[in-house]
Write a protein that holds these residues in place. Structure first.
Motif, PDB file in Angstrom:
ATOM      1  N   LYS A 194       0.773  -1.078   0.024  1.00  0.00           N
ATOM      2  CA  LYS A 194      -0.031  -0.046  -0.211  1.00  0.00           C
ATOM      3  C   LYS A 194       1.045   1.180  -0.120  1.00  0.00           C
ATOM      4  O   LYS A 194       0.487   2.154  -0.638  1.00  0.00           O
ATOM      5  CB  LYS A 194      -0.801  -0.004   1.161  1.00  0.00           C
ATOM      6  N   TRP A 195       1.956   1.237   0.635  1.00  0.00           N
ATOM      7  CA  TRP A 195       3.039   2.233   0.670  1.00  0.00           C
ATOM      8  C   TRP A 195       3.538   2.482  -0.416  1.00  0.00           C
ATOM      9  O   TRP A 195       3.588   3.537  -0.953  1.00  0.00           O
ATOM     10  CB  TRP A 195       3.732   2.051   1.861  1.00  0.00           C
ATOM     11  N   LEU A 196       3.919   1.521  -1.247  1.00  0.00           N
ATOM     12  CA  LEU A 196       4.677   1.475  -2.493  1.00  0.00           C
ATOM     13  C   LEU A 196       3.533   2.243  -3.784  1.00  0.00           C
ATOM     14  O   LEU A 196       4.056   2.934  -4.361  1.00  0.00           O
ATOM     15  CB  LEU A 196       5.046   0.267  -2.987  1.00  0.00           C
ATOM     16  N   ARG A 197       2.386   1.728  -3.430  1.00  0.00           N
ATOM     17  CA  ARG A 197       1.231   2.106  -4.249  1.00  0.00           C
ATOM     18  C   ARG A 197       1.196   3.819  -4.141  1.00  0.00           C
ATOM     19  O   ARG A 197       0.960   4.407  -5.229  1.00  0.00           O
ATOM     20  CB  ARG A 197      -0.050   1.477  -4.273  1.00  0.00           C
ATOM     21  N   TRP A 198       0.929   4.256  -3.053  1.00  0.00           N
ATOM     22  CA  TRP A 198       0.690   5.624  -2.846  1.00  0.00           C
ATOM     23  C   TRP A 198       2.050   6.263  -3.077  1.00  0.00           C
ATOM     24  O   TRP A 198       2.039   7.527  -3.635  1.00  0.00           O
ATOM     25  CB  TRP A 198       0.395   5.911  -1.514  1.00  0.00           C
ATOM     26  N   THR A 199       3.340   5.953  -2.945  1.00  0.00           N
ATOM     27  CA  THR A 199       4.384   6.401  -3.446  1.00  0.00           C
ATOM     28  C   THR A 199       4.421   6.682  -4.986  1.00  0.00           C
ATOM     29  O   THR A 199       4.907   7.763  -5.502  1.00  0.00           O
ATOM     30  CB  THR A 199       5.791   5.793  -2.689  1.00  0.00           C
ATOM     31  N   LEU A 200       4.147   5.470  -5.484  1.00  0.00           N
ATOM     32  CA  LEU A 200       4.266   5.548  -7.018  1.00  0.00           C
ATOM     33  C   LEU A 200       3.107   6.444  -7.674  1.00  0.00           C
ATOM     34  O   LEU A 200       3.407   7.367  -8.683  1.00  0.00           O
ATOM     35  CB  LEU A 200       3.896   4.146  -7.608  1.00  0.00           C
ATOM     36  N   LEU A 201       1.854   6.836  -7.074  1.00  0.00           N
ATOM     37  CA  LEU A 201       0.867   7.359  -7.570  1.00  0.00           C
ATOM     38  C   LEU A 201       1.344   8.929  -7.239  1.00  0.00           C
ATOM     39  O   LEU A 201       1.068   9.790  -7.862  1.00  0.00           O
ATOM     40  CB  LEU A 201      -0.327   7.238  -6.503  1.00  0.00           C
ATOM     41  N   ALA A 202       2.189   9.290  -6.049  1.00  0.00           N
ATOM     42  CA  ALA A 202       2.301  10.589  -5.781  1.00  0.00           C
ATOM     43  C   ALA A 202       3.596  10.965  -6.783  1.00  0.00           C
ATOM     44  O   ALA A 202       3.622  12.288  -7.242  1.00  0.00           O
ATOM     45  CB  ALA A 202       3.007  10.917  -4.306  1.00  0.00           C
ATOM     46  N   VAL A 203       4.242  10.006  -7.247  1.00  0.00           N
ATOM     47  CA  VAL A 203       5.585  10.362  -8.139  1.00  0.00           C
ATOM     48  C   VAL A 203       4.578  10.739  -9.499  1.00  0.00           C
ATOM     49  O   VAL A 203       5.283  11.506 -10.236  1.00  0.00           O
ATOM     50  CB  VAL A 203       6.397   9.318  -8.143  1.00  0.00           C
ATOM     51  N   VAL A 204       3.899   9.791 -10.028  1.00  0.00           N
ATOM     52  CA  VAL A 204       3.142   9.976 -11.266  1.00  0.00           C
ATOM     53  C   VAL A 204       2.467  11.447 -11.331  1.00  0.00           C
ATOM     54  O   VAL A 204       2.566  12.150 -12.170  1.00  0.00           O
ATOM     55  CB  VAL A 204       2.264   8.822 -11.474  1.00  0.00           C
TER      56      VAL A 204
END
Length: 69
Positions: A5-15
């Motif tokens: 979940k943390w990885l998904r939110w980080t990837l979304l923030a970067v995008v």
């Protein structure tokens, strides 16, 4: 599970950050090329003369909201 979940939110923030940066770069004003010259005092050598007509589409009454002199 928490790491995914943390990885998904980080990837979304970067995008989102990349899309925002691209948008800012695309909408930023571009420099305009100009001619430059030294300032001199002298007579004006160019003139423009033309004739034309004007048509009034809508008439307006312009007045002040208070009376006075």
């Amino acid at each position: 599970m928490a790491k995914a979940k943390w990885l998904r939110w980080t990837l979304l923030a970067v995008v989102i950050a990349v899309v925002a940066a691209v948008g800012v770069l695309m909408l930023a004003p571009r420099p305009v090329a100009v001619d430059e010259a030294a300032v001199r005092t002298g007579p004006i050598a160019e003139s423009v003369a033309d004739q034309g007509t004007a048509r009034v589409r809508e008439a307006y009454v312009v007045s002040a909201p208070v009376s006075g002199r």
